[in-house]
Design an enzyme around this catalytic site. Structure first.
Site, PDB file in Angstrom:
ATOM      1  CG  ASP A  83     -41.288 -24.011  69.944  1.00  0.00           C
ATOM      2  OD1 ASP A  83     -42.467 -23.535  70.700  1.00  0.00           O
ATOM      3  OD2 ASP A  83     -41.334 -24.398  68.938  1.00  0.00           O
ATOM      4  CG  ASP A  89     -26.980 -33.046  77.076  1.00  0.00           C
ATOM      5  OD1 ASP A  89     -27.517 -31.877  77.120  1.00  0.00           O
ATOM      6  OD2 ASP A  89     -25.618 -32.896  77.762  1.00  0.00           O
ATOM      7  CD  GLU A 112     -24.343 -39.367  81.756  1.00  0.00           C
ATOM      8  OE1 GLU A 112     -23.537 -39.978  81.767  1.00  0.00           O
ATOM      9  OE2 GLU A 112     -24.990 -38.674  81.046  1.00  0.00           O
ATOM     10  CD  GLU A 113     -28.078 -35.172  80.894  1.00  0.00           C
ATOM     11  OE1 GLU A 113     -28.191 -34.126  81.629  1.00  0.00           O
ATOM     12  OE2 GLU A 113     -27.085 -35.598  80.212  1.00  0.00           O
ATOM     13  CG  ASP A 135     -25.006 -41.639  78.518  1.00  0.00           C
ATOM     14  OD1 ASP A 135     -25.593 -40.522  78.485  1.00  0.00           O
ATOM     15  OD2 ASP A 135     -23.865 -41.939  78.671  1.00  0.00           O
ATOM     16  CG  LEU A 137     -26.768 -36.899  73.213  1.00  0.00           C
ATOM     17  CD1 LEU A 137     -27.953 -37.740  72.262  1.00  0.00           C
ATOM     18  CD2 LEU A 137     -26.851 -35.262  72.907  1.00  0.00           C
ATOM     19  CG  ASP A 138     -21.800 -41.839  75.536  1.00  0.00           C
ATOM     20  OD1 ASP A 138     -21.121 -41.833  76.591  1.00  0.00           O
ATOM     21  OD2 ASP A 138     -21.260 -42.467  74.829  1.00  0.00           O
ATOM     22  CD  GLU A 299     -21.239 -43.294  80.892  1.00  0.00           C
ATOM     23  OE1 GLU A 299     -21.123 -42.226  80.073  1.00  0.00           O
ATOM     24  OE2 GLU A 299     -20.679 -43.327  81.771  1.00  0.00           O
TER      25      GLU A 299
HETATM   26  P1  AHG Z   1     -21.318 -38.310  78.566  1.00  0.00           P
HETATM   27  O1  AHG Z   1     -21.195 -37.323  77.368  1.00  0.00           O
HETATM   28  O2  AHG Z   1     -22.564 -39.293  78.838  1.00  0.00           O
HETATM   29  O3  AHG Z   1     -21.022 -37.515  79.810  1.00  0.00           O
HETATM   30  O4  AHG Z   1     -20.279 -39.445  78.444  1.00  0.00           O
HETATM   31  C1  AHG Z   1     -18.743 -38.978  78.237  1.00  0.00           C
HETATM   32  C2  AHG Z   1     -18.113 -40.366  78.466  1.00  0.00           C
HETATM   33  C3  AHG Z   1     -18.074 -41.026  77.464  1.00  0.00           C
HETATM   34  O5  AHG Z   1     -18.627 -41.159  76.327  1.00  0.00           O
HETATM   35  C4  AHG Z   1     -16.674 -41.171  77.106  1.00  0.00           C
HETATM   36  O6  AHG Z   1     -16.079 -42.623  76.941  1.00  0.00           O
HETATM   37  C5  AHG Z   1     -15.728 -40.489  77.937  1.00  0.00           C
HETATM   38  O7  AHG Z   1     -16.747 -39.623  78.800  1.00  0.00           O
HETATM   39  C6  AHG Z   1     -14.638 -39.501  77.606  1.00  0.00           C
HETATM   40  O8  AHG Z   1     -14.019 -38.992  78.822  1.00  0.00           O
HETATM   41  P2  AHG Z   1     -12.733 -38.213  78.756  1.00  0.00           P
HETATM   42  O9  AHG Z   1     -12.766 -36.927  77.896  1.00  0.00           O
HETATM   43  O10 AHG Z   1     -12.368 -38.046  80.087  1.00  0.00           O
HETATM   44  O11 AHG Z   1     -11.572 -39.224  77.993  1.00  0.00           O
HETATM   45 MN    MN Z   2     -21.939 -41.275  78.704  1.00  0.00          MN
HETATM   46 MN    MN Z   3     -24.705 -38.414  78.863  1.00  0.00          MN
END
Ligand code: AHG
Ligand code: MN
Ligand code: MN
Length: 368
Positions: A83, A89, A112-113, A135, A137-138, A299
């Site tokens: 697979d 994400d 978000e994706e 979102d 996977l944050d 978010e």
């Molecule tokens: P994601 O992984 O969903 O794109 O979100 C990332 C976000 C959030 O989780 C976090 O507070 C912020 O980006 C961090 O950003 P910096 O690296 O610019 O600080």
């Molecule tokens: Mn996020």
């Molecule tokens: Mn995300």
């Protein structure tokens, strides 16, 4: 002894293991109990929350295997069973969406994706009243280094009356959320959510595969001594934000300063810690990103709803986050959220700067 479905028991007494001393309430049981408190509830929202909880367990299983990716096959390549190994994400996005597609309670998802929203037009969901934003996977930059990551979700009642969902169903102000929550995949996995009546937290017990109520009615401290911000961007922040950060760093015994800086870089992780310990999280606008980085729908709105329901505050520096009327799916906003008195303090700095520069609040606010 009669066991009810969804109810587990902890046996604390080693000598007499049959003596149940504490009843553990599972997520499903809790949702069912809450539904009974509302005589006219139809169970649809409950069903949706349960389906999200179920998808979270599947994503959790994959997140826990993230470190094995080099053994099982790198992303994009085929794994040992042939697979394709998906980026986490993307995997999380697909899992939550398929759970919502079969739930029958959701008529559309925005994530978000994905560039655009996805209408759900299955036979099962033809009468569905809700739309969900995700979102999936944050904190994705933390996946490969074994640091806490999460999933964030929001639920709204659809505004359109029939047929496929429309853009107006998603572009609702944050105060119209009927539920919001997050799952944190950390040293343990938790689901924390609100339906507008306080915040509840459930910890996944992997041995029984159930989320169990561990944090009832979470209230965040009114003040705190933690500030969370990407301080590497300091030179790019507006003057009042720089001044507030300097305030956090200054010594003052009476107000417990200097505060401690804690920044994980996963919004879910940073908010979860501040929710329990007290603190402020900031993602301000910068010279290169005037609208900040974080997205309103995926978010800011859900986290602001949770923070407010726990007794905290969420602001874009000038006004309440939940009052912002979004005009596009991926709209961003600067955000300051957490313990009430800390958010009020940063707002004070912003207000003072406006007065000094004679800028009206409306034009100081970045909306799109
Ligand atoms: P994601 O992984 O969903 O794109 O979100 C990332 C976000 C959030 O989780 C976090 O507070 C912020 O980006 C961090 O950003 P910096 O690296 O610019 O600080
Ligand atoms: Mn996020
Ligand atoms: Mn995300």
């Amino acid at each position: 002894m009669r066991f009810q479905p969804g109810v587990a028991f902890i046996f604390l007494t080693k000598l007499n293991p049959m003596k149940a001393t504490k009843k553990v309430i599972t997520l499903d049981e809790f949702i069912f109990q809450k539904e009974k408190d509302f005589p006219f509830a139809t169970g649809e929202l409950s069903g949706l929350l349960r389906d999200i909880g179920f998808a979270a367990k599947i994503v959790n299983r994959e997140v826990n295997k993230a470190g094995l990716v080099d053994i099982l096959g790198t992303t994009g390549a085929n794994n040992v069973t042939g697979d394709e190994v998906k980026k986490l994400d993307i995997f999380a996005n697909e899992q939550f969406i398929s759970a919502l597609q079969v739930s029958g309670e959701c008529c559309g998802v925005a994530s978000e994706e994905m560039d655009d929203y996805l209408p759900i037009n299955t036979e099962a969901s033809k009468n569905a009243k809700y739309v969900v934003t995700l979102d999936p996977l944050d904190g994705s930059s933390n996946i490969d280094v074994n640091v806490a990551i999460g999933t964030i979700f929001s639920i709204y009642r659809r505004q359109s009356f029939f047929g496929p969902c429309t853009m107006e169903d998603f572009l609702q102000r944050g105060s119209r959320q009927v539920a919001a929550g997050y799952i944190i995949y950390g040293s343990s996995t938790m689901m924390v959510y609100t339906t507008g009546n306080g915040v509840s937290g459930f910890t996944l017990d992997p041995s029984i595969g159930e989320f169990c109520l561990s944090h009832a009615d979470i209230k965040m401290p009114e003040g705190g001594k933690i500030y969370s911000v990407n301080q590497g961007n300091f030179l790019k922040f507006e003057q009042p934000v720089k001044e507030y950060i300097t305030y956090c760093q200054s010594e003052d015994k009476a107000s417990n300063r200097p505060y401690s800086l804690r920044y994980i870089g996963s919004l879910v992780g940073d908010i979860h810690r501040n929710l329990l310990y007290g603190g402020i999280f900031m993602y301000p606008s910068t010279r290169s990103a005037m609208k900040g980085k974080l997205r309103l729908l995926y978010e800011c709105f859900p986290m602001a709803f949770i923070v407010e329901q726990a007794g905290g505050k969420a602001s874009d520096g000038h006004r309440r986050i939940l009052d912002i009327e979004p005009n596009e799916l991926h709209q961003r906003s600067p955000i300051y959220m957490g313990s009430k008195t800390m958010v009020e303090k940063v707002e004070e700095y912003m207000k003072q700067a406006r007065i000094t520069e004679s800028i009206p609040a409306a034009s100081a606010t970045v909306t799109a």
